[in-house]
Design an enzyme around this catalytic site. Structure first.
Site, PDB file in Angstrom:
ATOM      1  NE  ARG A 101     -10.055   1.697  -8.656  1.00 24.19           N
ATOM      2  CZ  ARG A 101     -10.759   0.580  -8.726  1.00 24.19           C
ATOM      3  NH1 ARG A 101     -10.722  -0.165  -9.814  1.00 24.19           N
ATOM      4  NH2 ARG A 101     -11.501   0.182  -7.719  1.00 24.19           N
ATOM      5  CE1 TYR A 251     -13.094  11.847  -9.797  1.00 26.28           C
ATOM      6  CE2 TYR A 251     -12.426   9.689  -9.018  1.00 26.28           C
ATOM      7  CZ  TYR A 251     -13.089  10.880  -8.820  1.00 26.28           C
ATOM      8  OH  TYR A 251     -13.751  11.111  -7.644  1.00 26.28           O
ATOM      9  N   GLY A 253      -7.466   6.825  -9.731  1.00 27.32           N
ATOM     10  CA  GLY A 253      -6.718   5.620 -10.070  1.00 27.32           C
ATOM     11  C   GLY A 253      -6.340   5.525 -11.538  1.00 27.32           C
ATOM     12  CE  LYS A 260      -6.501   1.937  -5.720  1.00 26.76           C
ATOM     13  NZ  LYS A 260      -6.509   1.222  -4.450  1.00 26.76           N
ATOM     14  CG  HIS A 280      -6.446  -2.805  -2.547  1.00 22.57           C
ATOM     15  ND1 HIS A 280      -7.743  -3.046  -2.933  1.00 22.57           N
ATOM     16  CD2 HIS A 280      -6.353  -1.480  -2.338  1.00 22.57           C
ATOM     17  CE1 HIS A 280      -8.407  -1.907  -2.957  1.00 22.57           C
ATOM     18  NE2 HIS A 280      -7.593  -0.946  -2.600  1.00 22.57           N
ATOM     19  CB  SER A 302     -12.485   0.037  -3.929  1.00 26.35           C
ATOM     20  OG  SER A 302     -11.393  -0.446  -4.648  1.00 26.35           O
ATOM     21  CB  CYS A 304     -14.818  -2.518   2.071  1.00 25.89           C
ATOM     22  SG  CYS A 304     -15.794  -3.350   0.835  1.00 25.89           S
ATOM     23  N   GLY A 305     -14.199   0.551   3.812  1.00 21.75           N
ATOM     24  CA  GLY A 305     -13.841   1.042   5.142  1.00 21.75           C
ATOM     25  C   GLY A 305     -12.380   0.854   5.518  1.00 21.75           C
ATOM     26  CB  THR A 307      -9.972   5.525   4.854  1.00 20.13           C
ATOM     27  OG1 THR A 307      -9.498   5.302   3.527  1.00 20.13           O
ATOM     28  CG2 THR A 307      -9.394   6.826   5.384  1.00 20.13           C
ATOM     29  CG  ASP A 327      -5.679   2.283  -1.295  1.00 22.07           C
ATOM     30  OD1 ASP A 327      -6.638   1.510  -1.105  1.00 22.07           O
ATOM     31  OD2 ASP A 327      -5.353   2.667  -2.421  1.00 22.07           O
ATOM     32  CG  ASN A 418     -15.092   6.800  -6.759  1.00 22.88           C
ATOM     33  OD1 ASN A 418     -14.584   6.347  -5.727  1.00 22.88           O
ATOM     34  ND2 ASN A 418     -14.418   6.885  -7.902  1.00 22.88           N
ATOM     35  CB  SER A 419     -16.964  12.719  -4.141  1.00 25.17           C
ATOM     36  OG  SER A 419     -17.701  12.336  -3.007  1.00 25.17           O
ATOM     37  NE  ARG A 420     -12.263   7.760  -4.451  1.00 24.23           N
ATOM     38  CZ  ARG A 420     -11.673   6.580  -4.298  1.00 24.23           C
ATOM     39  NH1 ARG A 420     -10.662   6.434  -3.484  1.00 24.23           N
ATOM     40  NH2 ARG A 420     -12.121   5.526  -4.944  1.00 24.23           N
TER      41      ARG A 420
HETATM   42  C1  OXD Z   1      -9.731   2.173  -4.844  1.00 27.38           C
HETATM   43  C2  OXD Z   1      -9.057   3.373  -4.318  1.00 27.38           C
HETATM   44  O1  OXD Z   1     -10.521   2.276  -5.774  1.00 27.38           O
HETATM   45  O2  OXD Z   1      -8.339   3.238  -3.327  1.00 27.38           O
HETATM   46  O3  OXD Z   1      -9.474   1.095  -4.306  1.00 27.38           O
HETATM   47  O4  OXD Z   1      -9.192   4.452  -4.905  1.00 27.38           O
HETATM   48 MN    MN Z   2      -7.948   1.221  -2.830  1.00 24.07          MN
END
Ligand code: OXD
Ligand code: MN
Length: 640
Positions: A101, A251, A253, A260, A280, A302, A304-305, A307, A327, A418-420
């Site tokens: 982001r 990408y 967000g 977001k 959030h 974001s 910080c765990g 998920t 999220d 920041n891979s997803r």
């Molecule tokens: C964040 C996300 O950046 O959930 O918070 O992608």
């Molecule tokens: Mn998030």
């Protein structure tokens, strides 16, 4: 295979589309919905076509057939590759300049600056969002959008944030020139023809226009599969008209505008007008050994765990956690005074590195089917790899997220931090049976938390609602890779919303405070601050985290039940008593985990007060002034 696109330069009207739809795959019911495409949607599409000049327009029906068609296009263009090791999984590699982001280029647009962002004292730079005037926003659009989709298809994505049959849900229509975005939106939202049926009722919708932009010739040649325009990326939110306009990035967000941009920024501003909260936060259901189930929401910044917590495997006997969302939460008090929450999303867009059998086995059982991975590393046996994941079998080679050969132990990461993974929520083996309940789930506790290596106890409880709002406002955390920040600086991140506020933070605080009396006899949930990340003097984590965090939930549930003798007051809030906090079988230093140093907290309180006074200045609610004063007096009394 249906092909809904018109020929070059042709705009496919709703009627043409409907006829085509009838010939190819549509049922008469769907046909009716589409042929009655609401006038405002049609106007939005037509205006945007005139501006962006796409070669084709494709109205998305959300079907499986359409998805396969788009996946084939993405494979042909080299945007994604198939991952044969798993079922229906793909890997996208973005341009290395488009990986997160971009908070510095994200703006809230209102006529009055003060409606959009907090106005700091003495021209201090604002930390809680950026404002742009309507005239500058129009200029930004005029400089970027004309002709930006030439040679590409504009996809029209009708989508719902929240279950289609829920009164809490809201509709959006995203226009985008990225098929990757369409496929990802199909995972992350309920999208397609069935959403148009709801719009038939003449409901308003959020307009979301997105283009990956027109890269310079050199950049386009370097990353043909991932066009973007990072030098000119801009993400605008027009609050007065509920519009989102995003240019230059493909990408997460920045481009999946339901997440977001809509569910948090535009969502929080709608929520303020309508008297609810867009936050959030994760939502989980926890069942105790007696079989009683409660739902809890938790706000963490974001990466910080969230998920991990939403999919927790409790280590304490007899506990069960089920996941509603990881999220975002939309919540409101119902007529009986019960706070109820929905997850407006339909999938998980989780950070991959750090996810493993040890840290989040449930996620590992969720993500290897029907998933689009972005910027993880690839293995020669057709799978993926990221930092923290179990090492691949001997003989299996790794290609990093940039497409270069990579060896275990290399100093550079294999996967981008920041891979997803982008995965349907319903695949989660512990998805809550009520996760799509139209009336939402009842919430009994609200948690705030962050990465705080020093001074902040494992858990403390706010004394009441106003104090809880102050605790949320005081949140701080180490910066993460989800945005463009560098290094491990500790940043203020009130309510974990710093990058996502849709309006002035002072007004946001007032809105939270007003919830206390929003409905008569509101059953106010208790509020907590948690910190899994405290370190000892040797720099080692003091708490094992993950599944052991259910011990914190165990204590919180005792508090919700008002069990006597469970808490000890400290100047910052109530902490657990030794007898009621279960550390059986763990090697942890209970006293240190819950220690509240007056010196640390006087310094912390000073810093929080300075931040709030400086940043929010005239819009800081009186109740928050009072909370600051109360904290200082409790700390001073403790000193005497
Ligand atoms: C964040 C996300 O950046 O959930 O918070 O992608
Ligand atoms: Mn998030």
């Amino acid at each position: 295979m249906p092909d809904f696109d018109g020929g070059a330069g042709e705009y496919v009207s709703a009627r043409d589309y409907a006829q085509h739809f009838q010939r190819s795959v549509g049922s008469p019911k769907k046909l009716n919905a589409v042929s009655l495409l609401p006038k405002q949607v049609r106007e939005f599409v037509e205006d945007s076509v005139r501006l962006c000049r796409p070669s084709n327009v494709h109205i998305c029906d959300g079907s499986e057939a359409e998805n396969s068609l788009l996946i084939d296009r993405l494979l042909e263009n080299g945007t994604i590759v198939r991952l044969p090791k798993y079922k229906n999984c793909f890997l996208a590699r973005s341009s290395p300049r488009d990986v997160a982001r971009v908070e510095s280029r994200t703006f809230i647009c209102t006529a009055e600056r003060r409606d959009a962002v907090n106005v700091p004292r003495d021209a201090v730079p604002g930390q809680l969002g950026n404002w742009m005037s309507p005239a500058d926003a129009d200029r930004a659009v005029a400089e970027r959008f004309p002709g930006c989709m030439e040679g590409r298809t504009m996809y029209v994505i009708p989508f719902s944030m929240g279950p289609l049959d829920s009164a809490y849900s809201k509709i959006g229509v995203q226009l985008t020139d990225s098929a990757y975005v369409v496929c990802s939106m199909r995972v992350m939202t309920r999208m397609g023809a069935r959403v148009l049926e709801r719009l038939d009722g003449g409901e308003g919708f959020v307009r979301a226009l997105h283009s990956v932009g027109r890269p310079s010739a050199g950049a386009a040649a370097e990353h043909p599969g991932w066009p973007c325009d990072p030098d000119r990326t801009v993400i605008l939110h027009k609050l007065e008209s509920n519009e989102i306009i995003s240019y230059g990035s493909g990408y997460g967000g920045n481009s999946l505008l339901g997440k977001k941009c809509f569910a948090l920024r535009i969502g929080s501003s709608i929520a303020r007008r309508e008297g609810w909260l867009a936050e959030h936060m994760l939502i989980l259901g926890v069942t105790d050994p007696r079989g009683r189930k409660r739902y809890i929401v938790a706000a963490f910044p974001s990466a910080c765990g969230k998920t991990n917590m939403a999919m927790m495997q409790p280590t304490l006997q007899g506990y069960k956690v089920e996941c509603v969302g990881d999220d975002i939460v939309w919540m409101r008090f119902d007529r009986n005074g019960q706070l109820r929450a929905i997850n407006p999303e339909f999938g998980f867009f989780g950070v991959a590195p750090g996810t493993s059998r040890a840290t989040n086995p449930v996620a590992m059982d969720t993500v290897f089917e029907n998933t689009i991975f972005t910027n993880v590393a690839q293995t020669s046996d057709g799978g993926v790899y990221w930092e923290g994941m179990e090492d691949p079998a001997p003989g299996v080679n790794i290609t990093d997220w940039l497409g270069n050969p990579w060896t275990l132990g290399s100093s550079k990461p294999a996967a981008h931090p920041n891979s997803r993974f982008c995965t349907p929520a319903e695949q989660c083996p512990i998805i809550d049976p009520n996760w799509q309940s139209p009336e939402g789930v009842p919430i009994d506790a609200i948690l705030f938390g962050g990465r705080r290596p020093k001074g902040v106890p494992l858990v403390f409880e706010a004394f009441d609602w106003k104090h809880g709002v102050f605790v949320g406002a005081s949140m701080k955390s180490e910066a993460t890779a989800a945005a463009e920040h560098k290094g491990k600086v500790i940043m203020h991140d009130p309510f974990a919303m710093r990058p996502f506020f849709g309006y002035n933070f002072g007004h946001y605080l007032q809105h939270w405070l007003s919830m206390e009396t929003a409905v008569p006899h509101a059953k106010l949930p208790k509020m907590y601050h948690v910190n899994w990340f405290r370190k000892d003097d040797q720099g080692k984590f003091m708490w094992p985290g993950y599944g052991e965090n259910c011990r914190v939930l165990d204590w919180i549930l005792q508090r919700i039940d008002d069990e006597p003798g469970t808490a000890r007051p400290t100047p910052i809030g109530n902490v657990p008593t030794r007898e009621t906090f279960n550390v059986e079988g763990l090697q942890v230093d209970f006293d240190e985990l819950f220690s509240v140093s007056n010196d640390f907290w006087i310094e912390e309180a000073r810093e929080i007060a300075e931040f709030l006074y400086e940043q929010v200045d005239q819009d800081l609610p009186k109740d928050i002034h009072d909370q600051i004063g109360n904290l200082f007096s409790r700390l001073n009394q403790n000193n005497n």
